[in-house]
Design a protein around this motif. Structure first.
Motif, PDB file in Angstrom:
ATOM      1  N   TYR A 139      34.502  51.819  49.045  1.00 43.75           N
ATOM      2  CA  TYR A 139      33.963  51.609  47.918  1.00 43.75           C
ATOM      3  C   TYR A 139      33.503  53.203  46.887  1.00 43.75           C
ATOM      4  N   ASN A 140      32.906  54.061  47.878  1.00 44.31           N
ATOM      5  CA  ASN A 140      32.310  55.398  47.299  1.00 44.31           C
ATOM      6  C   ASN A 140      33.603  56.085  47.237  1.00 44.31           C
ATOM      7  N   TYR A 141      34.390  56.267  48.039  1.00 48.45           N
ATOM      8  CA  TYR A 141      35.538  56.970  48.079  1.00 48.45           C
ATOM      9  C   TYR A 141      36.155  56.682  46.808  1.00 48.45           C
TER      10      TYR A 141
ATOM     11  N   THR B  15      36.378  59.797  43.791  1.00 51.79           N
ATOM     12  CA  THR B  15      37.837  60.280  43.809  1.00 51.79           C
ATOM     13  C   THR B  15      38.378  60.087  42.352  1.00 51.79           C
ATOM     14  N   TYR B  16      38.464  58.686  41.878  1.00 48.86           N
ATOM     15  CA  TYR B  16      39.142  58.161  40.886  1.00 48.86           C
ATOM     16  C   TYR B  16      38.392  57.975  39.610  1.00 48.86           C
ATOM     17  N   LEU B  17      37.290  57.437  39.951  1.00 47.76           N
ATOM     18  CA  LEU B  17      36.506  56.739  38.759  1.00 47.76           C
ATOM     19  C   LEU B  17      35.297  57.688  38.217  1.00 47.76           C
ATOM     20  N   CYS B  18      35.126  58.879  38.398  1.00 48.51           N
ATOM     21  CA  CYS B  18      34.428  59.852  37.898  1.00 48.51           C
ATOM     22  C   CYS B  18      32.964  59.177  38.289  1.00 48.51           C
ATOM     23  N   ASN B  19      32.532  58.239  39.184  1.00 45.50           N
ATOM     24  CA  ASN B  19      31.359  57.648  39.342  1.00 45.50           C
ATOM     25  C   ASN B  19      30.949  56.672  38.520  1.00 45.50           C
ATOM     26  N   ASN B  20      32.118  56.086  37.767  1.00 42.06           N
ATOM     27  CA  ASN B  20      31.545  55.019  36.608  1.00 42.06           C
ATOM     28  C   ASN B  20      31.970  53.672  37.347  1.00 42.06           C
ATOM     29  N   GLU B  21      30.664  53.212  37.728  1.00 41.92           N
ATOM     30  CA  GLU B  21      30.780  51.713  38.388  1.00 41.92           C
ATOM     31  C   GLU B  21      31.285  50.769  37.351  1.00 41.92           C
ATOM     32  N   ASN B  22      31.259  50.892  36.108  1.00 45.33           N
ATOM     33  CA  ASN B  22      31.491  49.896  34.877  1.00 45.33           C
ATOM     34  C   ASN B  22      32.966  49.963  34.471  1.00 45.33           C
ATOM     35  N   THR B  23      33.697  50.808  35.386  1.00 42.58           N
ATOM     36  CA  THR B  23      35.195  50.700  35.111  1.00 42.58           C
ATOM     37  C   THR B  23      35.863  49.656  34.762  1.00 42.58           C
ATOM     38  N   VAL B  24      36.658  49.302  34.079  1.00 43.81           N
ATOM     39  CA  VAL B  24      37.309  48.014  33.921  1.00 43.81           C
ATOM     40  C   VAL B  24      38.313  47.559  34.863  1.00 43.81           C
ATOM     41  N   VAL B  25      38.141  46.325  35.302  1.00 42.22           N
ATOM     42  CA  VAL B  25      39.173  46.017  36.339  1.00 42.22           C
ATOM     43  C   VAL B  25      39.646  44.693  35.879  1.00 42.22           C
ATOM     44  N   LYS B  26      40.928  44.687  35.835  1.00 46.53           N
ATOM     45  CA  LYS B  26      41.748  43.308  35.310  1.00 46.53           C
ATOM     46  C   LYS B  26      42.363  42.497  36.327  1.00 46.53           C
ATOM     47  N   VAL B  27      42.258  41.449  36.739  1.00 46.83           N
ATOM     48  CA  VAL B  27      43.177  41.048  37.821  1.00 46.83           C
ATOM     49  C   VAL B  27      43.956  39.939  37.288  1.00 46.83           C
ATOM     50  N   SER B  28      45.227  39.995  37.218  1.00 43.06           N
ATOM     51  CA  SER B  28      46.303  39.058  36.957  1.00 43.06           C
ATOM     52  C   SER B  28      46.003  38.694  35.453  1.00 43.06           C
ATOM     53  N   ASP B  29      45.665  37.309  35.204  1.00 39.70           N
ATOM     54  CA  ASP B  29      45.392  36.772  34.001  1.00 39.70           C
ATOM     55  C   ASP B  29      43.926  36.533  33.834  1.00 39.70           C
ATOM     56  N   SER B  30      43.006  36.819  35.001  1.00 38.96           N
ATOM     57  CA  SER B  30      41.654  36.539  34.912  1.00 38.96           C
ATOM     58  C   SER B  30      40.992  37.252  33.849  1.00 38.96           C
TER      59      SER B  30
ATOM     60  N   ALA C 286      38.345  40.055  32.145  1.00 39.10           N
ATOM     61  CA  ALA C 286      38.128  41.459  32.958  1.00 39.10           C
ATOM     62  C   ALA C 286      36.726  41.419  33.525  1.00 39.10           C
ATOM     63  N   ASN C 287      36.518  42.484  34.327  1.00 42.80           N
ATOM     64  CA  ASN C 287      35.294  42.511  35.243  1.00 42.80           C
ATOM     65  C   ASN C 287      35.131  44.191  35.154  1.00 42.80           C
ATOM     66  N   ASN C 288      33.882  44.608  35.854  1.00 38.94           N
ATOM     67  CA  ASN C 288      33.632  45.729  36.159  1.00 38.94           C
ATOM     68  C   ASN C 288      34.054  46.196  37.732  1.00 38.94           C
ATOM     69  N   PHE C 289      34.033  47.457  37.804  1.00 40.31           N
ATOM     70  CA  PHE C 289      34.600  47.719  39.311  1.00 40.31           C
ATOM     71  C   PHE C 289      33.670  47.201  40.445  1.00 40.31           C
ATOM     72  N   TYR C 290      32.164  47.528  40.053  1.00 39.02           N
ATOM     73  CA  TYR C 290      31.231  47.268  40.952  1.00 39.02           C
ATOM     74  C   TYR C 290      31.330  45.703  41.413  1.00 39.02           C
ATOM     75  N   MET C 291      31.229  44.968  40.427  1.00 36.29           N
ATOM     76  CA  MET C 291      31.407  43.243  40.630  1.00 36.29           C
ATOM     77  C   MET C 291      32.534  43.005  41.391  1.00 36.29           C
ATOM     78  N   TYR C 292      33.661  43.619  40.927  1.00 40.81           N
ATOM     79  CA  TYR C 292      34.931  42.965  41.587  1.00 40.81           C
ATOM     80  C   TYR C 292      35.030  43.359  43.085  1.00 40.81           C
ATOM     81  N   CYS C 293      34.506  44.609  43.465  1.00 37.55           N
ATOM     82  CA  CYS C 293      34.479  44.906  44.814  1.00 37.55           C
ATOM     83  C   CYS C 293      33.617  44.217  45.446  1.00 37.55           C
ATOM     84  N   ALA C 294      32.562  43.985  44.800  1.00 37.36           N
ATOM     85  CA  ALA C 294      31.202  43.145  45.437  1.00 37.36           C
ATOM     86  C   ALA C 294      31.885  41.649  45.686  1.00 37.36           C
TER      87      ALA C 294
END
Length: 302
Positions: free
Chosen positions: A238-240, A244-259, A261-269
């Motif tokens: 998660y920290n990598y 490395t890619y998200l500039c330490n922004n845990e709220n980066t948008v994550v979109k899974v298929s047709d679901s 949208a969520n933020n990166f932290y909650m998706y990985c959790a």
């Protein structure tokens, strides 16, 4: 005919109007000013886990000025969100207290972690670690052993790097390394081979086609998400990705298929608890400066 009789109709209408206004004001106050435990917006996940597993907690109550989490084992927290670990099995009542007035509780069942039956003879020491990792990535090395003293050489410095049963080490240079572990249980060392891949650096890849650059990021992102889904070290992978890619922004948008949208932290959790997930593809979107990932589109299945 007196005043009341003359204005009876108007008086009745006035009384009814006053009562309606009072009721509307009371309703408004109830929604906007007067709160209850039902207005608390919080989550504790999962509700059933084993000793040593990660319990996630998060509060998004809008009106909260002060909050306190009580995990039922003597531990507390005043953070909006975080993780907690239980050291003993049992039934715990996790409570969230908002502004010292409103309380919401969550039931959590913690089971004893199943221990492998030990033979009468000591087990042979082995090294639990990945066979491949990235440059500058935190890699966890753990000795599976009945020994009490340990000495690690990770092969990069030529010196003894650690003396703990479990240690996290980050290789500064890519290459193939032989990890050596010495214990007080055996005179012979234990070895483990690990391949360290170079970290992608956009500043050093000017001659690489843009399509290849994006594909490297997509593939690297996919690899580390799959490691989380497989139950490997959450914090490491998660920290990598975050660094490395998200500039330490845990709220980066994550979109899974047709679901939704969520933020990166909650998706990985959620990913580490959602068993048998296979990450099929990952597509990242970078900002205008091509530095930070601003959105991640994911296709996954079970």
């Amino acid at each position: 005919m007196n005043y009341f009789q003359k204005n009876k109709k108007n008086i009745i209408i006035g009384v009814i109007a006053t009562l309606l206004i009072a009721a509307l004001v009371a309703l408004w106050l109830q929604k906007k000013v007067i709160h209850s435990a039902d207005d608390i917006v919080a989550v504790v996940y999962p509700s059933s886990l084993s000793v040593g597993d990660t319990l996630l907690f998060e509060d998004k109550t809008q009106f909260a000025k002060a909050k306190k989490w009580n995990f039922g084992d003597g531990s507390t927290s005043d953070q909006n969100r975080g993780i907690h670990f239980y050291n003993k099995p049992g039934y715990y009542s996790v409570s969230l207290i908002i502004d010292n007035k409103y309380t919401k509780t969550f039931a959590v069942m913690v089971s004893a972690r199943q221990m492998k039956q030990k033979d009468s003879t000591k087990i042979a020491t082995t090294i639990e670690a990945p066979a491949q990792a990235m440059q500058n990535e935190n890699v966890q090395f753990r000795a599976v052993s009945d020994a009490t003293r340990f000495a690690w050489k990770f092969g990069e410095t030529g010196n003894t790097d650690a003396k703990d049963k479990m240690f996290i080490y980050a290789y500064k240079k890519p290459g193939d390394y032989r990890v050596t572990l010495l214990t007080d249980e055996s005179e012979e060392p234990i070895y483990h081979m690990i391949k360290i891949l170079p970290t992608y650096n956009s500043l050093e890849q000017d001659e690489v086609p843009v399509e290849d650059v994006y594909k490297k990021i997509d593939d690297d992102f996919k690899y580390h998400l799959q490691q989380i889904a497989n139950g490997n070290s959450f914090n490491m992978h998660y920290n990598y990705l975050l660094r490395t890619y998200l500039c330490n922004n845990e709220n980066t948008v994550v979109k899974v298929s047709d679901s939704k949208a969520n933020n990166f932290y909650m998706y990985c959790a959620g990913l580490q608890f959602d068993k048998n997930v296979v990450i099929q593809s990952v597509k990242v979107n970078l900002d205008d400066k091509q530095i930070c990932v601003t959105k991640v589109d994911i296709n996954q299945s079970k």
